[in-house]
Design a protein around this motif. Structure first.
Motif, mmCIF file in Angstrom:
data_model
loop_
_atom_site.group_PDB
_atom_site.id
_atom_site.type_symbol
_atom_site.label_atom_id
_atom_site.label_comp_id
_atom_site.label_asym_id
_atom_site.label_seq_id
_atom_site.Cartn_x
_atom_site.Cartn_y
_atom_site.Cartn_z
ATOM 1 N N THR A 60 0.884 -1.243 0.163
ATOM 2 C CA THR A 60 0.070 -0.160 0.102
ATOM 3 C C THR A 60 0.884 1.196 -0.190
ATOM 4 O O THR A 60 0.577 2.273 -0.568
ATOM 5 C CB THR A 60 -0.790 0.066 1.255
ATOM 6 O OG1 THR A 60 -1.626 -1.250 1.167
ATOM 7 C CG2 THR A 60 -1.867 1.193 1.189
ATOM 8 N N SER A 213 -1.586 -13.046 -8.856
ATOM 9 C CA SER A 213 -2.345 -12.566 -7.765
ATOM 10 C C SER A 213 -1.759 -12.315 -6.705
ATOM 11 O O SER A 213 -0.198 -12.967 -6.588
ATOM 12 C CB SER A 213 -3.052 -13.696 -7.386
ATOM 13 O OG SER A 213 -4.039 -13.329 -6.144
ATOM 14 N N SER A 215 -1.528 -10.554 -2.203
ATOM 15 C CA SER A 215 -1.918 -10.427 -1.332
ATOM 16 C C SER A 215 -1.286 -9.295 -0.526
ATOM 17 O O SER A 215 -0.177 -9.368 -0.563
ATOM 18 C CB SER A 215 -2.455 -11.535 -0.297
ATOM 19 O OG SER A 215 -1.356 -12.215 0.228
ATOM 20 N N ASP A 217 -1.420 -5.903 2.874
ATOM 21 C CA ASP A 217 -2.413 -5.184 4.081
ATOM 22 C C ASP A 217 -2.794 -3.753 3.580
ATOM 23 O O ASP A 217 -1.872 -2.783 2.766
ATOM 24 C CB ASP A 217 -1.561 -5.128 5.102
ATOM 25 C CG ASP A 217 -1.480 -6.558 5.890
ATOM 26 O OD1 ASP A 217 -2.133 -7.403 5.507
ATOM 27 O OD2 ASP A 217 -0.360 -6.724 6.536
ATOM 28 N N ASP A 218 -4.052 -3.535 3.492
ATOM 29 C CA ASP A 218 -4.508 -2.102 3.174
ATOM 30 C C ASP A 218 -3.955 -1.203 4.103
ATOM 31 O O ASP A 218 -3.447 -1.422 5.231
ATOM 32 C CB ASP A 218 -5.765 -1.939 2.437
ATOM 33 C CG ASP A 218 -6.881 -2.493 3.720
ATOM 34 O OD1 ASP A 218 -6.328 -2.392 4.938
ATOM 35 O OD2 ASP A 218 -7.960 -3.000 3.582
ATOM 36 N N TYR A 220 -5.874 -0.166 6.472
ATOM 37 C CA TYR A 220 -6.667 -0.307 7.537
ATOM 38 C C TYR A 220 -6.064 -1.829 8.133
ATOM 39 O O TYR A 220 -6.644 -2.375 8.964
ATOM 40 C CB TYR A 220 -8.205 -0.489 7.288
ATOM 41 C CG TYR A 220 -8.799 0.682 6.799
ATOM 42 C CD1 TYR A 220 -8.800 1.968 7.608
ATOM 43 C CD2 TYR A 220 -9.182 0.828 5.452
ATOM 44 C CE1 TYR A 220 -9.341 3.080 7.126
ATOM 45 C CE2 TYR A 220 -9.802 2.004 4.996
ATOM 46 C CZ TYR A 220 -9.695 3.212 5.955
ATOM 47 O OH TYR A 220 -10.334 4.135 5.203
ATOM 48 N N ARG A 222 -6.033 -4.543 6.749
ATOM 49 C CA ARG A 222 -6.853 -5.664 6.390
ATOM 50 C C ARG A 222 -6.110 -6.392 5.100
ATOM 51 O O ARG A 222 -5.614 -5.645 4.115
ATOM 52 C CB ARG A 222 -8.144 -5.379 5.949
ATOM 53 C CG ARG A 222 -9.095 -4.670 7.067
ATOM 54 C CD ARG A 222 -10.326 -4.223 6.478
ATOM 55 N NE ARG A 222 -10.146 -3.001 5.347
ATOM 56 C CZ ARG A 222 -11.170 -2.381 5.006
ATOM 57 N NH1 ARG A 222 -12.550 -2.365 5.611
ATOM 58 N NH2 ARG A 222 -11.112 -1.492 3.929
ATOM 59 N N THR A 223 -6.124 -7.594 5.085
ATOM 60 C CA THR A 223 -5.563 -8.362 3.940
ATOM 61 C C THR A 223 -6.453 -8.505 2.726
ATOM 62 O O THR A 223 -7.661 -8.447 2.767
ATOM 63 C CB THR A 223 -5.265 -9.865 4.365
ATOM 64 O OG1 THR A 223 -4.226 -9.984 5.229
ATOM 65 C CG2 THR A 223 -4.375 -10.408 3.294
ATOM 66 N N THR A 224 -5.921 -7.753 1.669
ATOM 67 C CA THR A 224 -6.488 -7.464 0.615
ATOM 68 C C THR A 224 -5.910 -8.433 -0.774
ATOM 69 O O THR A 224 -4.644 -8.521 -0.694
ATOM 70 C CB THR A 224 -6.533 -6.142 0.107
ATOM 71 O OG1 THR A 224 -7.047 -5.407 1.140
ATOM 72 C CG2 THR A 224 -7.553 -5.998 -1.273
ATOM 73 N N THR A 225 -6.615 -8.868 -1.655
ATOM 74 C CA THR A 225 -6.208 -9.659 -2.571
ATOM 75 C C THR A 225 -6.512 -9.024 -4.203
ATOM 76 O O THR A 225 -7.325 -8.422 -4.312
ATOM 77 C CB THR A 225 -6.978 -11.121 -2.735
ATOM 78 O OG1 THR A 225 -6.842 -11.781 -1.615
ATOM 79 C CG2 THR A 225 -6.193 -11.895 -3.781
ATOM 80 N N MET A 226 -5.177 -8.782 -4.639
ATOM 81 C CA MET A 226 -5.310 -8.519 -5.867
ATOM 82 C C MET A 226 -5.341 -9.321 -7.167
ATOM 83 O O MET A 226 -4.093 -10.099 -7.215
ATOM 84 C CB MET A 226 -4.255 -7.447 -6.251
ATOM 85 C CG MET A 226 -4.221 -6.517 -7.490
ATOM 86 S SD MET A 226 -2.613 -5.603 -7.888
ATOM 87 C CE MET A 226 -2.316 -4.688 -6.087
#
Length: 660
Positions: A60, A213, A215, A217-218, A220, A222-226
């Motif tokens: 991020t 793909s 993963s 942390d955003d 906040y 939170r783990t986010t997947t792209m």
């Protein structure tokens, strides 16, 4: 629940792929027992395997960052190959808005065979250290322990960079042979690169589109997947021959085979594609718009009083140019640093009377402009920095000034006190530079000299009965030949120069040395000395065999390879003239002198004229040698090699004297 577990396992797999080290085959006993390379018995070492990969990670904070991991296995065959045990990895630290690059040494081992057992020694912390090269570059150094002839060394390292404008080069040809190469890039669809193959060695390429793909942390936590598409490109090659460095090459690194990647387009989701600057015009405009560069050229209050004293309104444009140039050249001292951005305000550099190449030559440009001249900076890559293969800021590392008078471009570099107008330092003679104008446009400027530099050698000598040659030399150096003489002998005493001449020429004694015009660039440097040579005449029976060019005779062809892939770089065109008069000893007659000869290379690239004659007891020799182009393409290599062969054959022909 099942789907979530599968997603977790998939993400775990992706993470492991990126975190695992790049593996290569284990070192074997047969590799350690090998005493010479299979295909190149002359090799002092060889790269048995080089494997690499480039991939991208996302955070991020920084967005995408590229990682390039390299694994190497190198075999040492001879004592000369031990230098590979001291490995250096340069990395860039000169960014203003990005994090410095970083190098991580993952594995480094030395392998030896002792009592038929493989002994593996790890490189410890004290053998891994970093060193600062300059303000923009650091180098990570690794010294492998216990390396000897027969050893194999293994290295695995990773380079991290936030600079995505280009990817790190993947080099797959060196001065030693390379047995096997594999390189893979995985580039997310958001970045479109142009892959450029450089050099002469073949490499197989294969590209496919696959799913990617990551993963992260955003903001906040939170783990986010792209999920995205990516291009996987594989490069493979085997049995790559060594590229041997020969005489007359500007920088051998320009010609090793490698893969380069230049960023062409950035296309982020829900945004229009953004083309990246891919022309010199774009790059020049980008650099000039920076306040540290173009903004500095607009300031002039700090030198205006000096300028009023230097020039008069009635001066011609050429006179103004020369006066300003000489003032700044004499005032400023170069701190030996390159760079195209000033490190400090130009006013401060001018007041302190010292600066880097950018500071000094931007001050020069500003002064020339205020004098009423059309002056502009020229950005370039120095000879030791390599050729600019394609438009990219990272290739540029030097600035000179230019003046346009009635359509003629004059080149100036005030960093060097022995340079002159249109005689820039040799470090800057690297094919072309990019001239940047106020309006944001640019043009490529040929930097290579077109006019021959000259050396003139006059020798008046006598051969005595013992075969000694005693005489006087008058040596004149003009243009770049004079520049080189000044560079080489600046600060030397006459005694030191005489010692150097005696070291250069076997069995030569030099005396009564003097040199003239070393402080005046516009005049030829004139070198005078007396000599005695005991190695120019061979006595066999009742005959003397005399080398007509005496100790200046060329006996070895500098071009020895069967073929050459890269151009021959003479730096500048030049002409060498000899006028030699030899008086033969009493009691001898002239039995034979070399026949006249004239030869020329194709397209007038070079020529040689040789004439000899006799008058009474004197032998007169007139010899002219010319190289008429600074850079000669590899397609002329055979012609050049044969040209030098003919020259050596002619120079080594003897004058034959017979005892009466």
């Amino acid at each position: 629940m099942f789907k979530n577990n599968m997603l977790f396992l998939f993400m775990l797999f992706i993470t492991n792929v990126y975190s695992q080290s790049l593996g290569i085959e284990e070192v074997t006993k047969s590799e350690l027992k090998q005493i010479k390379h299979d295909k190149d018995a002359s090799a002092n070492a060889a790269i048995l395997y080089k494997k690499g990969r480039t991939y991208f990670k996302y955070t991020t904070k920084s967005g995408f960052t590229s990682y390039t991991e390299i694994a190497l296995k190198i075999k040492i065959y001879k004592k000369e190959g031990l230098k590979w045990a001291n490995f250096q990895i340069p990395y860039y630290i000169g960014y203003k808005f990005l994090e410095d690059e970083a190098v991580d040494i993952k594995k480094a081992y030395t392998y030896n065979l002792e009592n038929d057992k493989i002994i593996k020694v790890k490189v410890t912390g004290e053998s891994k250290f970093k060193d600062k090269v300059n303000e923009n570059w650091n180098v990570k150094k690794i010294s492998f322990p216990n390396v000897k002839v027969g050893s194999v060394i293994e290295l695995n390292y990773e380079l991290k960079t936030e600079n995505l404008s280009e990817l790190p080069d993947f080099q797959y040809q060196y001065e030693i042979p390379v047995d096997k190469v594999e390189y893979t890039t995985r580039i997310p669809e958001f970045y479109i690169y142009k892959g450029i193959k450089m050099g002469y060695a073949d490499i197989e390429t294969d590209a496919v589109v696959e799913n990617g793909s990551q993963s992260f942390d955003d903001e906040y936590n939170r783990t986010t997947t792209m999920n995205y598409r990516q291009i996987k490109t594989s490069y493979k090659a085997q049995n790559i021959p060594a590229l041997q460095e020969e005489e007359y090459v500007n920088n051998i690194n320009n010609y090793y085979s490698k893969i380069k990647h230049e960023l062409e387009v950035v296309r982020m989701p829900e945004e229009d594609p953004k083309p990246i600057a891919t022309t010199w015009n774009d790059i020049a405009k980008s650099i000039y718009s920076q306040k540290e560069f173009g903004g500095q050229l607009e300031k002039n209050k700090y030198f205006i009083d000096d300028l009023r004293l230097i020039i008069k309104e009635t001066d011609s444009l050429e006179s103004k140019m020369n006066k300003v140039f000489n003032h700044l050249k004499n005032r400023m001292s170069w701190d030996s640093n390159y760079g195209y951005y000033p490190r400090k305000e130009l006013e401060k550099a001018y007041t302190e009377r010292t600066g880097n190449a950018s500071e000094i030559n931007l001050i020069l440009t500003a002064m020339l402009r205020l004098s009423g001249l059309e002056a502009n900076p020229i950005l370039l890559s120095t000879r030791d920095n390599g050729l600019a293969a394609f438009p990219n800021k990272s290739f540029l590392n030097y600035v000179i000034a230019s003046v346009n008078i009635n359509g003629k471009i004059y080149l100036l570099d005030a960093t060097d006190k022995i340079s002159n107008v249109n005689f820039i330092p040799i470090r800057a003679l690297n094919q072309f530079g990019v001239l940047m104008k106020k309006d944001g446009t640019s043009e490529e400027i040929d930097l290579m000299p077109k006019r021959n530099s000259h050396i003139s050698i006059n020798i008046l000598a006598t051969i005595n009965a013992e075969g000694e040659v005693i005489g006087k030399v008058r040596h004149q150096y003009l243009e770049y030949k004079g520049y080189i003489f000044k560079q080489k002998y600046d600060g030397f005493t006459s005694e030191s120069i005489m010692e150097n001449l005696e070291k250069m020429h076997q069995d030569l004694e030099v005396s009564e040395y003097n040199v003239q015009n070393t402080a005046d660039f516009l005049k030829p440097i004139i070198e005078n000395y007396n000599f005695k040579s005991t190695n120019s005449v061979e006595i066999i029976g009742d005959k003397m065999y005399v080398a007509p060019l005496l100790f200046f005779t060329i006996t070895e062809n500098p071009f020895k390879q069967e073929s050459r892939k890269y151009p021959v770089d003479f730096v500048f065109p030049y002409q060498q003239k000899f006028n030699i008069s030899l008086k033969i000893p009493e009691g001898y007659s002239i039995e034979k002198i070399p026949d006249p000869k004239a030869i020329a290379m194709p397209d007038n690239l070079g020529s040689m004229k040789y004439n000899s004659s006799t008058t009474g007891n004197q032998v007169q020799l007139l010899y002219t040698f010319e190289i008429n182009q600074a850079i000669i393409g590899s397609e002329y290599y055979d012609a050049l090699k044969n040209f030098y062969k003919e020259i050596i054959n002619k120079q080594t022909e003897k004058i034959v004297l017979k005892k009466v």
